[in-house]
Design a protein around this motif. Sequence first.
Motif, mmCIF file in Angstrom:
data_model
loop_
_atom_site.group_PDB
_atom_site.id
_atom_site.type_symbol
_atom_site.label_atom_id
_atom_site.label_comp_id
_atom_site.label_asym_id
_atom_site.label_seq_id
_atom_site.Cartn_x
_atom_site.Cartn_y
_atom_site.Cartn_z
ATOM 1 N N ASP A 125 -3.252 -3.094 0.105
ATOM 2 C CA ASP A 125 -3.564 -1.702 -0.246
ATOM 3 C C ASP A 125 -2.539 -0.858 0.564
ATOM 4 O OD1 ASP A 125 -5.128 -0.386 2.444
ATOM 5 O OD2 ASP A 125 -5.259 -2.651 2.387
ATOM 6 N N LYS A 126 -2.142 0.098 -0.226
ATOM 7 C CA LYS A 126 -1.078 1.036 -0.048
ATOM 8 C C LYS A 126 -1.437 1.912 1.290
ATOM 9 C CE LYS A 126 2.085 4.539 -1.828
ATOM 10 N NZ LYS A 126 2.156 5.340 -0.935
ATOM 11 N N ALA A 127 -2.804 2.265 1.474
ATOM 12 C CA ALA A 127 -2.801 2.862 2.779
ATOM 13 C C ALA A 127 -2.683 2.166 3.953
ATOM 14 C CB ALA A 127 -4.692 3.269 2.468
ATOM 15 N N ALA A 128 -3.033 0.777 3.960
ATOM 16 C CA ALA A 128 -2.666 0.057 5.087
ATOM 17 C C ALA A 128 -0.916 -0.096 5.264
ATOM 18 C CB ALA A 128 -3.314 -1.429 4.734
ATOM 19 N N ILE A 209 -7.252 -4.762 2.288
ATOM 20 C CA ILE A 209 -7.080 -6.093 1.760
ATOM 21 C C ILE A 209 -5.550 -6.433 1.419
ATOM 22 C CG2 ILE A 209 -9.272 -5.751 0.346
ATOM 23 C CD1 ILE A 209 -7.515 -5.168 -2.133
ATOM 24 N N LEU A 210 -5.660 -7.820 1.550
ATOM 25 C CA LEU A 210 -4.379 -8.812 1.386
ATOM 26 C C LEU A 210 -4.714 -9.868 0.141
ATOM 27 C CD1 LEU A 210 -1.253 -9.912 2.062
ATOM 28 C CD2 LEU A 210 -2.764 -11.147 4.044
ATOM 29 N N PHE A 211 -3.946 -9.754 -0.637
ATOM 30 C CA PHE A 211 -4.089 -10.771 -1.867
ATOM 31 C C PHE A 211 -3.062 -11.198 -2.567
ATOM 32 C CE2 PHE A 211 -4.424 -6.602 -3.796
ATOM 33 C CZ PHE A 211 -3.876 -6.795 -5.302
ATOM 34 N N PRO A 225 -0.365 -1.296 -8.900
ATOM 35 C CA PRO A 225 0.755 -1.449 -8.063
ATOM 36 C C PRO A 225 1.476 -0.089 -7.880
ATOM 37 C CG PRO A 225 0.751 -3.401 -9.155
ATOM 38 C CD PRO A 225 -0.276 -2.526 -10.008
ATOM 39 N N GLY A 226 1.690 0.494 -6.567
ATOM 40 C CA GLY A 226 2.302 1.542 -6.409
ATOM 41 C C GLY A 226 1.517 2.809 -6.239
ATOM 42 N N LYS A 227 0.149 2.652 -6.659
ATOM 43 C CA LYS A 227 -0.830 3.720 -6.664
ATOM 44 C C LYS A 227 -1.958 3.286 -5.578
ATOM 45 C CE LYS A 227 -4.651 6.234 -8.844
ATOM 46 N NZ LYS A 227 -5.266 6.592 -10.228
ATOM 47 N N ASP A 228 -2.750 2.116 -6.021
ATOM 48 C CA ASP A 228 -3.519 1.545 -4.997
ATOM 49 C C ASP A 228 -3.096 0.561 -3.968
ATOM 50 O OD1 ASP A 228 -5.729 2.860 -6.565
ATOM 51 O OD2 ASP A 228 -5.297 1.672 -8.044
ATOM 52 N N VAL A 229 -2.074 -0.133 -4.597
ATOM 53 C CA VAL A 229 -1.467 -1.405 -3.797
ATOM 54 C C VAL A 229 -0.067 -1.394 -3.840
ATOM 55 C CG1 VAL A 229 -3.531 -2.789 -4.021
ATOM 56 C CG2 VAL A 229 -1.770 -3.096 -5.687
ATOM 57 N N VAL A 230 0.417 -2.352 -2.932
ATOM 58 C CA VAL A 230 2.165 -2.400 -3.252
ATOM 59 C C VAL A 230 2.366 -4.051 -2.818
ATOM 60 C CG1 VAL A 230 2.735 -0.114 -2.438
ATOM 61 C CG2 VAL A 230 2.241 -1.686 -0.541
ATOM 62 N N TRP A 231 3.469 -4.157 -3.322
ATOM 63 C CA TRP A 231 3.871 -5.580 -3.303
ATOM 64 C C TRP A 231 4.533 -5.663 -1.795
ATOM 65 C CZ3 TRP A 231 2.966 -9.450 -6.772
ATOM 66 C CH2 TRP A 231 2.736 -9.059 -7.968
ATOM 67 N N ILE A 232 4.437 -6.520 -0.809
ATOM 68 C CA ILE A 232 5.191 -6.795 0.418
ATOM 69 C C ILE A 232 6.086 -7.877 0.207
ATOM 70 C CG2 ILE A 232 3.353 -5.455 1.696
ATOM 71 C CD1 ILE A 232 2.482 -8.340 2.630
ATOM 72 N N GLU A 233 7.029 -8.140 1.194
ATOM 73 C CA GLU A 233 7.854 -9.100 1.102
ATOM 74 C C GLU A 233 7.622 -10.333 2.195
ATOM 75 O OE1 GLU A 233 12.230 -7.666 0.336
ATOM 76 O OE2 GLU A 233 11.404 -6.634 2.202
ATOM 77 N N THR A 251 7.466 -0.705 -7.071
ATOM 78 C CA THR A 251 5.982 -0.907 -6.711
ATOM 79 C C THR A 251 6.031 -1.827 -5.243
ATOM 80 O OG1 THR A 251 5.634 -2.856 -8.073
ATOM 81 C CG2 THR A 251 5.017 -0.778 -8.776
ATOM 82 N N CYS A 252 7.344 -2.071 -4.749
ATOM 83 C CA CYS A 252 7.226 -2.800 -3.670
ATOM 84 C C CYS A 252 7.652 -2.157 -2.473
ATOM 85 C CB CYS A 252 8.214 -3.950 -3.916
ATOM 86 S SG CYS A 252 8.494 -5.104 -2.381
ATOM 87 N N VAL A 253 7.471 -2.588 -1.165
ATOM 88 C CA VAL A 253 7.917 -1.800 0.000
ATOM 89 C C VAL A 253 9.347 -1.891 0.150
ATOM 90 C CG1 VAL A 253 5.572 -2.388 1.171
ATOM 91 C CG2 VAL A 253 7.454 -3.936 1.308
#
Length: 336
Positions: A125-128, A209-211, A225-233, A251-253
Amino acid sequence: MAYRIRTLTAAAALLAAAGMSAAPAIAQDKPGEGTTIKMSQASWDTGWFHAEIYKQLFETLGYEVSGPTTLDAPAFYQSVAQGDMDLWVNGWFPLHETFAPAFEGSASIVGAVAKGGALQGYLIDKAAADKFDIKTLDDFKRPEVKEAFDRNGDGKADLVACPPGWGCEVTISKHFEDYDLGDDINPIKAGYSASMADAIASYEAGEHILFYTWTPNWTVNELQPGKDVVWIEVPEREGVEAPAAAEGLDTCVADPCSMGFVANDIVPVANNAFIEANPAVKVLLEEVKIPLEDIFAQNAAMNAGDDDIKAQATAWIADNQEAVDGWLEDARAAAK
């Protein structure tokens, strides 16, 4: 209907007068008559829409289609190699290369449902991401991050992963080994859709959340993606060769984004002997293309409760009739 019958009758009369028969032309319309295709479909329901499209096209060519029989990837590749199954259109390559030893020499990739663009990886989640400055899976080694994502109280961050037997489960397990994540992240390997529904409910309740997910998939309709969640590496690690990073993914960090998975082609895989005996099927598999956007739209509709996949496939065929007619014409020509 009466006009159609009269037209065919008149055509038959003209052919008869010329000493010819209408039967070969009519038969050529249905080159698959008398042949049954033992078809499989993936155990992930996001692949059922395009499986149904192909099934209906095979039936238009006169083939009887048995199934599709729902199988996990390992079971399908073993079955297609042995001839117990003839084909499916749910191959993900290079992800499924791990199963190649089971079918090489007996079955092959034929054509592509969709080339490239099938992304997969890890999202939070983008907030995290903003609150904890999370960039890679390595950040889940930090106590405060583990605690924030620990939804079952076992001291580890919870990850919606993949059920056993899926190709992504093999890659995720390798990531856990390469990046030493076993003490930090708990991979949930239960049914994917149910696990994701639980994660989405947790997100809506204000939890982190992490998924893992892939595209096209209904998850990225529910969680944008980009709004609610983001891709991480995945982290850089000496001695660990990571796939090429995705570029231009805002939409990634990070950009480029090292997702740990390569973009995949969604492809048909078919038994070699069956394909050699059925050139119409071979040509159809080679020519059909389904835009990822269309698969994504159906997946989102299905998740919203519209689960009439047969009707959705029929509608897609009607909406793309000009292209479909060309594919069918070429398939019929191959059977001459």
